[in-house]
Design a protein around this motif. Structure first.
Motif, PDB file in Angstrom:
ATOM      1  N   LEU A   1      -1.487  12.008  -1.166  1.00  0.00           N
ATOM      2  CA  LEU A   1      -0.968  10.643  -1.162  1.00  0.00           C
ATOM      3  C   LEU A   1       0.175  10.471  -0.172  1.00  0.00           C
ATOM      4  CD1 LEU A   1      -1.319  10.209  -4.971  1.00  0.00           C
ATOM      5  CD2 LEU A   1      -2.574   8.923  -3.257  1.00  0.00           C
ATOM      6  N   GLY A   2       0.931  11.537   0.083  1.00  0.00           N
ATOM      7  CA  GLY A   2       1.937  11.475   1.131  1.00  0.00           C
ATOM      8  C   GLY A   2       1.303  11.307   2.497  1.00  0.00           C
ATOM      9  N   SER A   3       0.201  12.014   2.742  1.00  0.00           N
ATOM     10  CA  SER A   3      -0.540  11.837   3.993  1.00  0.00           C
ATOM     11  C   SER A   3      -1.073  10.415   4.108  1.00  0.00           C
ATOM     12  CB  SER A   3      -1.697  12.837   4.048  1.00  0.00           C
ATOM     13  OG  SER A   3      -1.230  14.166   3.993  1.00  0.00           O
ATOM     14  N   SER A   4      -1.483   9.864   2.979  1.00  0.00           N
ATOM     15  CA  SER A   4      -1.945   8.481   2.962  1.00  0.00           C
ATOM     16  C   SER A   4      -0.841   7.526   3.388  1.00  0.00           C
ATOM     17  CB  SER A   4      -2.437   8.118   1.553  1.00  0.00           C
ATOM     18  OG  SER A   4      -2.764   6.758   1.459  1.00  0.00           O
ATOM     19  N   ALA A   5       0.358   7.728   2.844  1.00  0.00           N
ATOM     20  CA  ALA A   5       1.477   6.844   3.186  1.00  0.00           C
ATOM     21  C   ALA A   5       1.859   6.961   4.662  1.00  0.00           C
ATOM     22  CB  ALA A   5       2.682   7.175   2.308  1.00  0.00           C
ATOM     23  N   VAL A   6       1.889   8.186   5.180  1.00  0.00           N
ATOM     24  CA  VAL A   6       2.224   8.379   6.594  1.00  0.00           C
ATOM     25  C   VAL A   6       1.186   7.706   7.485  1.00  0.00           C
ATOM     26  CG1 VAL A   6       2.437  10.111   8.421  1.00  0.00           C
ATOM     27  CG2 VAL A   6       3.516  10.501   6.203  1.00  0.00           C
ATOM     28  N   ALA A   7      -0.082   7.860   7.142  1.00  0.00           N
ATOM     29  CA  ALA A   7      -1.144   7.237   7.943  1.00  0.00           C
ATOM     30  C   ALA A   7      -1.024   5.723   7.936  1.00  0.00           C
ATOM     31  CB  ALA A   7      -2.515   7.667   7.403  1.00  0.00           C
ATOM     32  N   GLN A   8      -0.618   5.164   6.816  1.00  0.00           N
ATOM     33  CA  GLN A   8      -0.459   3.711   6.746  1.00  0.00           C
ATOM     34  C   GLN A   8       0.669   3.228   7.653  1.00  0.00           C
ATOM     35  OE1 GLN A   8      -0.407   2.216   2.653  1.00  0.00           O
ATOM     36  NE2 GLN A   8      -1.547   4.034   2.068  1.00  0.00           N
ATOM     37  N   VAL A   9       1.766   3.976   7.684  1.00  0.00           N
ATOM     38  CA  VAL A   9       2.870   3.611   8.574  1.00  0.00           C
ATOM     39  C   VAL A   9       2.423   3.699  10.035  1.00  0.00           C
ATOM     40  CG1 VAL A   9       5.176   4.264   9.355  1.00  0.00           C
ATOM     41  CG2 VAL A   9       4.626   4.290   6.913  1.00  0.00           C
TER      42      VAL A   9
ATOM     43  N   VAL B   1      -9.326  -4.239  10.867  1.00  0.00           N
ATOM     44  CA  VAL B   1     -10.722  -3.782  11.000  1.00  0.00           C
ATOM     45  C   VAL B   1     -10.751  -2.414  11.676  1.00  0.00           C
ATOM     46  CG1 VAL B   1     -12.956  -4.272  12.052  1.00  0.00           C
ATOM     47  CG2 VAL B   1     -11.626  -6.130  11.045  1.00  0.00           C
ATOM     48  N   THR B   2      -9.948  -2.254  12.723  1.00  0.00           N
ATOM     49  CA  THR B   2      -9.877  -0.975  13.432  1.00  0.00           C
ATOM     50  C   THR B   2      -9.293   0.110  12.541  1.00  0.00           C
ATOM     51  OG1 THR B   2      -9.601  -2.138  15.532  1.00  0.00           O
ATOM     52  CG2 THR B   2      -8.938   0.177  15.464  1.00  0.00           C
ATOM     53  N   VAL B   3      -8.261  -0.237  11.794  1.00  0.00           N
ATOM     54  CA  VAL B   3      -7.620   0.733  10.903  1.00  0.00           C
ATOM     55  C   VAL B   3      -8.622   1.234   9.865  1.00  0.00           C
ATOM     56  CG1 VAL B   3      -5.887   0.961   9.082  1.00  0.00           C
ATOM     57  CG2 VAL B   3      -5.284  -0.124  11.245  1.00  0.00           C
TER      58      VAL B   3
ATOM     59  N   PHE C   1      -7.444   2.047   2.800  1.00  0.00           N
ATOM     60  CA  PHE C   1      -6.767   1.163   1.853  1.00  0.00           C
ATOM     61  C   PHE C   1      -5.957   0.100   2.579  1.00  0.00           C
ATOM     62  CE2 PHE C   1      -3.262   0.969  -1.608  1.00  0.00           C
ATOM     63  CZ  PHE C   1      -3.845  -0.162  -2.163  1.00  0.00           C
ATOM     64  N   LEU C   2      -5.186   0.504   3.594  1.00  0.00           N
ATOM     65  CA  LEU C   2      -4.367  -0.455   4.329  1.00  0.00           C
ATOM     66  C   LEU C   2      -5.223  -1.509   5.011  1.00  0.00           C
ATOM     67  CD1 LEU C   2      -1.659  -1.433   5.502  1.00  0.00           C
ATOM     68  CD2 LEU C   2      -1.993   0.201   7.372  1.00  0.00           C
TER      69      LEU C   2
ATOM     70  N   THR D   1       0.823  -1.211   0.000  1.00  0.00           N
ATOM     71  CA  THR D   1       0.000   0.000   0.000  1.00  0.00           C
ATOM     72  C   THR D   1       0.857   1.261   0.000  1.00  0.00           C
ATOM     73  OG1 THR D   1      -0.189  -0.137   2.420  1.00  0.00           O
ATOM     74  CG2 THR D   1      -1.957  -1.119   1.126  1.00  0.00           C
ATOM     75  N   VAL D   2       1.967   1.262   0.768  1.00  0.00           N
ATOM     76  CA  VAL D   2       2.830   2.449   0.795  1.00  0.00           C
ATOM     77  C   VAL D   2       3.494   2.654  -0.568  1.00  0.00           C
ATOM     78  CG1 VAL D   2       4.929   3.435   1.785  1.00  0.00           C
ATOM     79  CG2 VAL D   2       3.213   2.419   3.278  1.00  0.00           C
TER      80      VAL D   2
END
Length: 406
Positions: free
Chosen positions: A267-275, A283-285, A327-328, A152-153
């Motif tokens: 999309l950078g915010s997306s990657a940081v949130a995934q980490v 399920v919680t994520v 997504f993650l 995903t990242v």
């Protein structure tokens, strides 16, 4: 040999740990570069519109042509890589991505853009399911959750890096509609080397063209994750096609680096949130991501109404964080539930759903923009998508019956 090993030929013994780690990193790099390449045109569409004379609707149709090519390619290549091995699918996919970049670099009219996007769609469709399976199979410790995080990242990192790279090159370097694609072709050379280094694999199943079949035991997981993923990628589709001109309108600037940077921020915010979300229950994520995604979309609409660029950038970061968590969580749930011998087929089916989310809603937004104007169309989409995110979040609770499990 297990079905997992036989199908892909990728699970070496412990004595080959270093080689496995190198191949794992090579697969992640390939996924990132392929996705970056498919999104290089994002900040360039306004220049193409001026040069070739087409409307915002044509922009969405060019994007839709990419998705229309991508989905059949996913349907064919996912099961094919389970049968013939990953390398035999992935190496031609990298070559086809190079062809798409070359056609963009040589483009002299709108038809060239459609042809280039079709080539890119076929390449990414062939690679998506197989690369997801490779990353799961080559994760050095067999950690599926980490493999999902890397997938995903790398995906959102590539989606974000493409617009930023092309925006910077187009704004500050010569040949703005050529140089970004030359750089992409150069970046694909190491990817081709990495894919050539994969083992050829030994067929585990006989292949024939068919739609992805989701095992009965995981259909509920696939359905809920697919709906959430569809919404998350519908937002990405909006940012990749219509948000750059939306940003330019609010900022009163034609700076291509700014337009591409807004996509990269999302999309950078997306990657940081995934980490940040890594290691937590998927399920919680996913449940944490849906309200964030909805809030970001509402802020995006309000930013247009009050003509506030700072609020727009805030909305972009919030929506990106929500998208990353959704997504993650969704991909991890599907990846964990997929049987080893059908992993690429199942992941191809999941990517079909999310890429439909990228392509289908944005066509409607493009049509609406032609009739009502860009700002109104983006605002209407944002409100509807936010409501759907909250509906998906509430659905398990609404479906619960007293005295029964969810």
């Amino acid at each position: 040999m297990s079905a997992d090993t036989a199908g892909a030929g990728l699970r070496p013994g412990t004595g080959h740990a270093d080689r496995t780690g190198w191949r794992f990193r090579g697969a992640a790099y390939t996924l990132l570069v392929l996705l970056a390449g498919t999104n290089l045109p994002t900040p360039l569409y306004r220049g193409y519109q001026r040069a070739f004379g087409f409307s915002p609707l044509v922009v969405t149709l060019i994007f839709a042509a990419y998705v229309a090519a991508l989905i059949p390619s996913l349907l064919v290549a996912g099961p094919l890589s389970d049968a013939v091995g990953r390398r035999r699918v992935l190496l031609p996919a990298v070559g086809l991505a190079s062809v798409g970049a070359l056609v963009f670099a040589l483009a002299t009219g709108t038809a060239w853009l459609f042809a280039a996007r079709v080539a890119q769609g076929l390449a990414l469709g062939a690679a998506s399911g197989a690369l997801s399976a490779v990353l799961t199979e080559l994760e050095p410790n067999g950690d599926r959750r980490r493999a999902a995080l890397v997938t995903t990242v790398a995906s959102v990192g590539g989606l974000g890096a493409g617009p930023l790279l092309s925006g910077l090159l187009a704004q500050y370097a010569p040949a703005p509609r050529v140089l970004p694609y030359v750089v992409e072709i150069a970046l694909l050379v190491p990817a081709a080397v990495a894919m050539a280094a994969l083992p050829p694999g030994r067929p585990a199943v006989r292949w024939r063209p068919q739609r992805p079949r989701i095992p009965a035991a995981m259909r509920r997981v696939f359905a809920t994750s697919g709906v959430a993923g569809f919404l998350a990628f519908a937002v990405i589709g909006l940012f990749l096609t219509l948000v750059p001109p939306y940003v330019a309108t609010l900022a009163g600037s034609a700076n291509l680096a700014l337009s591409g940077g807004a996509v990269t921020l999302m999309l950078g915010s997306s990657a940081v949130a995934q980490v940040v979300g890594y290691g937590r229950s998927p399920v919680t994520v996913r449940a944490a991501g849906l309200p964030l995604l909805a809030a970001g979309l509402v802020l995006l609409a309000v930013a247009g109404a009050v003509a506030s660029l700072p609020l727009l950038l805030t909305a972009t970061a919030v929506a990106g964080a929500g998208q990353g968590l959704v997504f993650l969580g969704s991909l991890t749930l599907v990846n964990n539930a997929a049987p080893a011998e059908r992993r690429a087929e199942v992941m191809a089916g999941f990517f079909v759903v999310i890429y439909l989310g990228v392509g289908v809603p944005v066509i409607g937004v493009g049509l609406l923009a032609t009739a009502t104007g860009l700002l109104t169309a983006v605002q209407d989409f944002a409100y509807v998508a936010a409501a759907l995110c909250l509906t998906v979040l509430a659905a398990p609770y609404l479906a619960r019956r007293p005295g029964r499990d969810r």
